[in-house]
Write a protein that holds these residues in place. Structure first.
Motif, mmCIF file in Angstrom:
data_model
loop_
_atom_site.group_PDB
_atom_site.id
_atom_site.type_symbol
_atom_site.label_atom_id
_atom_site.label_comp_id
_atom_site.label_asym_id
_atom_site.label_seq_id
_atom_site.Cartn_x
_atom_site.Cartn_y
_atom_site.Cartn_z
ATOM 1 N N GLY A 13 0.828 -1.209 0.000
ATOM 2 C CA GLY A 13 0.000 0.000 0.000
ATOM 3 C C GLY A 13 0.860 1.256 0.000
ATOM 4 O O GLY A 13 2.095 1.192 -0.122
ATOM 5 N N TYR A 14 0.212 2.358 0.145
ATOM 6 C CA TYR A 14 0.850 3.668 -0.004
ATOM 7 C C TYR A 14 1.967 3.886 1.037
ATOM 8 O O TYR A 14 3.155 4.001 0.697
ATOM 9 N N ILE A 15 1.609 3.909 2.308
ATOM 10 C CA ILE A 15 2.610 4.262 3.326
ATOM 11 C C ILE A 15 3.574 3.085 3.564
ATOM 12 O O ILE A 15 4.776 3.270 3.742
ATOM 13 N N ASP A 34 0.893 -8.923 2.087
ATOM 14 C CA ASP A 34 -0.233 -8.074 1.664
ATOM 15 C C ASP A 34 -1.190 -8.926 0.829
ATOM 16 O O ASP A 34 -0.744 -9.743 0.021
ATOM 17 N N ASN A 35 -2.480 -8.721 1.021
ATOM 18 C CA ASN A 35 -3.443 -9.504 0.224
ATOM 19 C C ASN A 35 -3.802 -8.809 -1.093
ATOM 20 O O ASN A 35 -4.624 -9.313 -1.852
ATOM 21 N N ARG A 38 -6.095 -3.703 -1.654
ATOM 22 C CA ARG A 38 -6.007 -2.280 -2.004
ATOM 23 C C ARG A 38 -4.595 -1.894 -2.454
ATOM 24 O O ARG A 38 -4.363 -0.755 -2.818
ATOM 25 N N GLY A 39 -3.678 -2.809 -2.399
ATOM 26 C CA GLY A 39 -2.286 -2.465 -2.696
ATOM 27 C C GLY A 39 -1.896 -2.818 -4.120
ATOM 28 O O GLY A 39 -2.738 -3.226 -4.928
ATOM 29 N N ASP A 53 -3.253 -12.889 3.661
ATOM 30 C CA ASP A 53 -4.191 -12.069 4.427
ATOM 31 C C ASP A 53 -3.819 -12.130 5.912
ATOM 32 O O ASP A 53 -3.454 -13.200 6.407
ATOM 33 N N VAL A 54 -3.914 -11.011 6.604
ATOM 34 C CA VAL A 54 -3.538 -11.035 8.034
ATOM 35 C C VAL A 54 -4.498 -11.907 8.862
ATOM 36 O O VAL A 54 -4.181 -12.290 9.974
ATOM 37 N N PHE A 75 0.651 -2.234 8.771
ATOM 38 C CA PHE A 75 -0.067 -1.212 8.008
ATOM 39 C C PHE A 75 -1.399 -1.724 7.477
ATOM 40 O O PHE A 75 -2.279 -0.921 7.143
ATOM 41 N N ASN A 94 -11.873 -6.528 9.314
ATOM 42 C CA ASN A 94 -10.492 -6.491 8.793
ATOM 43 C C ASN A 94 -9.537 -5.836 9.791
ATOM 44 O O ASN A 94 -8.503 -6.401 10.136
ATOM 45 N N TYR A 143 -13.974 3.647 11.674
ATOM 46 C CA TYR A 143 -12.546 3.545 11.337
ATOM 47 C C TYR A 143 -11.681 3.929 12.543
ATOM 48 O O TYR A 143 -10.790 3.178 12.962
ATOM 49 N N LYS A 147 -9.009 1.722 15.338
ATOM 50 C CA LYS A 147 -7.624 2.057 15.699
ATOM 51 C C LYS A 147 -7.485 2.130 17.226
ATOM 52 O O LYS A 147 -6.484 1.688 17.790
ATOM 53 N N HIS A 186 -4.861 5.163 -4.428
ATOM 54 C CA HIS A 186 -5.974 4.497 -3.750
ATOM 55 C C HIS A 186 -7.138 4.362 -4.724
ATOM 56 O O HIS A 186 -7.349 5.232 -5.566
HETATM 57 P P1 NAD Z 1 -3.378 1.527 1.623
HETATM 58 O O1 NAD Z 1 -4.778 1.076 1.370
HETATM 59 O O2 NAD Z 1 -2.621 2.136 0.497
HETATM 60 O O3 NAD Z 1 -2.541 0.295 2.171
HETATM 61 C C1 NAD Z 1 -3.080 -0.724 2.976
HETATM 62 C C2 NAD Z 1 -2.561 -2.051 2.465
HETATM 63 O O4 NAD Z 1 -3.045 -3.099 3.293
HETATM 64 C C3 NAD Z 1 -3.022 -2.364 1.038
HETATM 65 O O5 NAD Z 1 -1.907 -2.710 0.260
HETATM 66 C C4 NAD Z 1 -3.973 -3.549 1.208
HETATM 67 O O6 NAD Z 1 -3.965 -4.408 0.101
HETATM 68 C C5 NAD Z 1 -3.444 -4.192 2.483
HETATM 69 N N1 NAD Z 1 -4.438 -4.958 3.255
HETATM 70 C C6 NAD Z 1 -5.655 -4.547 3.660
HETATM 71 N N2 NAD Z 1 -6.269 -5.534 4.343
HETATM 72 C C7 NAD Z 1 -5.400 -6.577 4.382
HETATM 73 C C8 NAD Z 1 -5.457 -7.882 4.946
HETATM 74 N N3 NAD Z 1 -6.542 -8.312 5.601
HETATM 75 N N4 NAD Z 1 -4.396 -8.697 4.813
HETATM 76 C C9 NAD Z 1 -3.282 -8.282 4.132
HETATM 77 N N5 NAD Z 1 -3.175 -7.059 3.561
HETATM 78 C C10 NAD Z 1 -4.232 -6.224 3.687
HETATM 79 O O7 NAD Z 1 -3.432 2.496 2.872
HETATM 80 P P2 NAD Z 1 -2.348 3.537 3.407
HETATM 81 O O8 NAD Z 1 -2.848 4.883 3.086
HETATM 82 O O9 NAD Z 1 -0.992 3.108 3.002
HETATM 83 O O10 NAD Z 1 -2.519 3.327 4.966
HETATM 84 C C11 NAD Z 1 -1.701 2.401 5.673
HETATM 85 C C12 NAD Z 1 -2.111 2.381 7.128
HETATM 86 O O11 NAD Z 1 -2.018 3.688 7.664
HETATM 87 C C13 NAD Z 1 -3.539 1.933 7.397
HETATM 88 O O12 NAD Z 1 -3.561 1.145 8.564
HETATM 89 C C14 NAD Z 1 -4.281 3.232 7.608
HETATM 90 O O13 NAD Z 1 -5.417 3.048 8.423
HETATM 91 C C15 NAD Z 1 -3.236 4.079 8.280
HETATM 92 N N6 NAD Z 1 -3.436 5.536 8.102
HETATM 93 C C16 NAD Z 1 -3.410 6.095 6.845
HETATM 94 C C17 NAD Z 1 -3.584 7.486 6.694
HETATM 95 C C18 NAD Z 1 -3.553 8.174 5.347
HETATM 96 O O14 NAD Z 1 -3.701 9.410 5.306
HETATM 97 N N7 NAD Z 1 -3.324 7.468 4.246
HETATM 98 C C19 NAD Z 1 -3.797 8.297 7.836
HETATM 99 C C20 NAD Z 1 -3.819 7.671 9.084
HETATM 100 C C21 NAD Z 1 -3.621 6.299 9.209
#
Ligand code: NAD
Ligand code: UFG
Length: 332
Positions: A13-15, A34-35, A38-39, A53-54, A75, A94, A143, A147, A186
């Protein structure tokens, strides 16, 4: 020094994908788990990647044992506020069930260190700004609730099982990698900066500014935009803190500066040299007027400070990514 292997859940995913690069640059061996719900596989090419999957305990247990994992950075989650209101089951299932399932395997396999992606959403409507970590936790959507639940489980698991963790409460993550060809993608996109840039690219006719009657300098909502590379660095520093014997704690991660929606539009017009047409719409339900972090605690305790603090530089990095990949990873 022994090379440590770490598991990065949600690393496609992103971060997570930005953090994986910094961990690797600091000498950690990284396994991405990662599943791909969304990634993007392309975001982690060259990395040791496991599609899983986690919530799949057997798979996780096997990967952790076979790879010899010493720490987990978690993440993986669903992370859209609006979606969590419409479909809370997805979020509890999830983020909470998935997170707890992962934690069970972490305990069972003897892992001692855990970094958790928390969110400013844990605070809800702020009672004061800048928000510090002492602010009450009062999330206004499922959401944010998910957390808080994980953070509380982590505190209890430390007391009972000695699992040491850092919960990092990110404010508004944004921007794209300053060196490599990855960025924010996203689906669907709901975040302001990518939507503004997609409008600049002509992919959207106009941006809807949610609300113009907030008690802010220009009536639009104010947020704390923090560059994803600064977030990534905070994870590396937090991991080192735990490995050096640090206690379980939480930190805000923000820039400390508030920018309104109109500030973001203006900065984007300057960076891109293009018009960003917009019109005012209703407030988005659940959106606080102002969310600005005090990140003094992590500065004081771990010496982390954001380096990319100019809104224009942040938007510039995102613009380079979006312009080069107007349809994201899929069709590059
Ligand atoms: P993202 O959707 O880009 O990344 C999340 C990743 O988790 C994806 O690659 C997705 O495929 C994977 N994923 C989801 N469910 C899964 C599962 N059950 N098993 C395995 N993989 C799974 O999101 P992001 O923006 O990179 O955010 C990462 C984390 O940071 C998240 O926990 C989010 O809640 C938190 N966060 C993000 C932001 C933001 O502004 N983007 C702000 C605060 C907190
Ligand atoms: N906004 C618009 N128009 C849009 C999209 C957003 O006006 O089309 C506004 C929002 O109303 C808000 C601001 O732009 O005032 C930022 O919105 P984002 O959707 O980009 O981000 P949020 O502040 O709603 O939420 C983000 C993350 C959450 C995290 C939160 C913490 O998505 O996970 O930051 O600050 F909890």
């Amino acid at each position: 020094m022994r090379i440590l292997k770490v598991l990065v859940t949600g690393g496609a995913g992103y971060i997570g994908s930005h953090t994986a690069r910094q961990l690797a640059a600091e000498g950690y061996e990284v396994v991405i788990y990662d599943n791909l719900s969304r990634g993007h596989r392309e975001a982690v090419s060259g990395f040791n990647f496991v599609r899983g999957d986690v919530r799949d305990k057997d798979r996780l247990r096997r990967v952790i044992k076979e790879e010899g994992i010493s720490a987990v950075l978690h993440f993986a989650a669903n992370s859209q506020v609006g979606e969590s209101v419409e479909n809370p089951e997805l979020y509890y299932e999830n983020n909470v069930a998935g997170g707890l399932s992962l934690l069970s395997v972490v305990l069972e396999t003897g892992i001692k260190y855990f970094i958790f992606s928390s969110s400013a959403a844990v605070y809800g409507e702020p009672q004061y700004v800048p928000i510090d970590e002492e602010h009450t936790l009062n999330p206004t959507n499922p959401y944010g609730e998910t957390k808080v639940i994980l953070e509380r489980a982590l505190a209890a698991y430390d007391k009972a099982y000695n699992l040491k963790s850092v919960s990092l409460r990110y404010f508004n993550a944004c921007g794209a990698h300053m060196g490599e060809d990855i960025g924010e993608d996203h689906e669907p996109e709901t975040h302001l900066i990518p939507l503004v840039l997609k409008t600049a690219l002509g992919q959207r006719e106009q941006l809807i500014v949610f609300g113009k009657d907030y008690p802010t300098k220009d009536g639009t909502a104010v947020r704390d935009y923090i560059h994803v590379d600064d977030l990534a660095r905070a994870h590396v520093i937090s991991l080192k803190y735990l490995l050096d014997g640090g206690e379980t704690t939480c930190f805000n991660l923000g820039n400390g500066n508030g920018f309104s929606v109109l500030d973001v539009i203006k900065a984007a017009e300057k960076v891109t040299g293009r018009k960003v047409p917009y019109k005012f719409g209703n407030r988005r339900p659940g959106d606080p007027a102002i969310l600005v972090a005090s990140a003094e605690k992590i500065k004081r305790e771990l010496g982390w400070e954001p380096e990319i603090t100019s809104l224009e530089r942040i938007i510039q990095s995102a613009w380079e990514w979006h312009r080069k990949h107007p349809t994201g990873f899929a069709k590059r």
